[in-house]
Design a protein around this motif. Sequence first.
Motif, PDB file in Angstrom:
ATOM      1  N   ASP A 107      20.536  28.404  41.219  1.00 56.61           N
ATOM      2  CA  ASP A 107      20.164  27.517  39.974  1.00 56.61           C
ATOM      3  C   ASP A 107      18.841  27.635  39.346  1.00 56.61           C
ATOM      4  N   PHE A 136      23.376  34.877  41.381  1.00 54.01           N
ATOM      5  CA  PHE A 136      24.494  34.271  40.804  1.00 54.01           C
ATOM      6  C   PHE A 136      24.796  32.952  41.494  1.00 54.01           C
ATOM      7  N   ALA A 137      24.274  32.807  42.861  1.00 48.64           N
ATOM      8  CA  ALA A 137      24.459  31.654  43.758  1.00 48.64           C
ATOM      9  C   ALA A 137      23.519  30.699  43.271  1.00 48.64           C
ATOM     10  N   TYR A 174      29.825  33.249  47.493  1.00 50.99           N
ATOM     11  CA  TYR A 174      28.828  33.398  48.313  1.00 50.99           C
ATOM     12  C   TYR A 174      28.213  31.985  48.615  1.00 50.99           C
ATOM     13  N   ARG A 175      28.138  31.249  47.707  1.00 52.74           N
ATOM     14  CA  ARG A 175      27.727  29.606  48.279  1.00 52.74           C
ATOM     15  C   ARG A 175      28.455  29.337  49.293  1.00 52.74           C
ATOM     16  N   HIS A 179      23.849  38.805  43.854  1.00 42.55           N
ATOM     17  CA  HIS A 179      24.761  37.719  44.083  1.00 42.55           C
ATOM     18  C   HIS A 179      23.881  36.439  44.405  1.00 42.55           C
ATOM     19  N   ARG A 211      31.440  36.415  37.364  1.00 45.41           N
ATOM     20  CA  ARG A 211      30.035  35.832  38.086  1.00 45.41           C
ATOM     21  C   ARG A 211      30.475  34.462  38.778  1.00 45.41           C
ATOM     22  N   LEU A 212      31.344  33.484  38.208  1.00 49.34           N
ATOM     23  CA  LEU A 212      31.657  32.334  38.717  1.00 49.34           C
ATOM     24  C   LEU A 212      32.157  32.395  39.924  1.00 49.34           C
ATOM     25  N   GLN A 266      32.185  34.782  42.120  1.00 51.99           N
ATOM     26  CA  GLN A 266      31.048  35.280  43.170  1.00 51.99           C
ATOM     27  C   GLN A 266      30.264  34.347  43.360  1.00 51.99           C
ATOM     28  N   ARG A 267      29.709  33.518  42.487  1.00 54.46           N
ATOM     29  CA  ARG A 267      28.804  32.292  42.719  1.00 54.46           C
ATOM     30  C   ARG A 267      29.670  31.311  43.969  1.00 54.46           C
ATOM     31  N   CYS A 271      19.733  36.527  34.436  1.00 50.06           N
ATOM     32  CA  CYS A 271      20.910  36.032  35.170  1.00 50.06           C
ATOM     33  C   CYS A 271      20.843  34.342  34.718  1.00 50.06           C
TER      34      CYS A 271
END
Length: 224
Positions: free
Chosen positions: A119, A116-117, A35-36, A113, A28-29, A31-32, A140
Amino acid sequence: RKHYGVGPDDLRVIPSAIDPGRFAEPDRLRQRLEYRQTWAVRPDQVVGLFVAMNYRLKGLEPLLHAVARVGDRDRFRLLVAGNPKTRPYERLAEHLGILDRVRFLGPRRDVQHCYFAADFLLHPTFYDPCSLVVLEALACGLPVITSRYNGASELLDAPHAGLVIDNPHDHGRLAAYIEELLDPRRRLACSQAARRLANQWSFEQHYRELMHVFDEAAARKRAA
């Protein structure tokens, strides 16, 4: 209860359900960050996510007005995903001077995604029986800001896993709640509460509650 005179003893509410395991990504990190970067969001910026198909019903217009009131212009970014028809809202964002703070992503098959991106989730809806995006966001670990017109607001145990506004048109209050979640310590506490809550709304729990209602109805019928 209000319109049909159904008493509380005859009313059962069973929330919607999701599969929390759908969002258990081991990378996840990565992917975060990926995508950010794709959406031109820096690692140090705080991202609020809005996901909907009906932008008008789910409160995107008042949300954009609220974003215009958030004080730290460089720190906060809003991701908007769902409907491809974004042009009216892009014009509004431009009029409000916040076009640089909003990313319109359009339809997304990979909505996880987006979670995940982000907050936290923003969902100042004018009507929702029990929004699935709220449950997915909780799974999530995302805190949620929503309205009391969303049945899922009853699940947030506010202010622990999120915040609830009385009126989506209250731009000032909505902006204040966004600024509250800019605090990393506040977000962390809400995120931990969100994960605990999400585990309660699995399909297994949903089926158990349904069966309980069916058993109760059958027992009442036999007694009659």
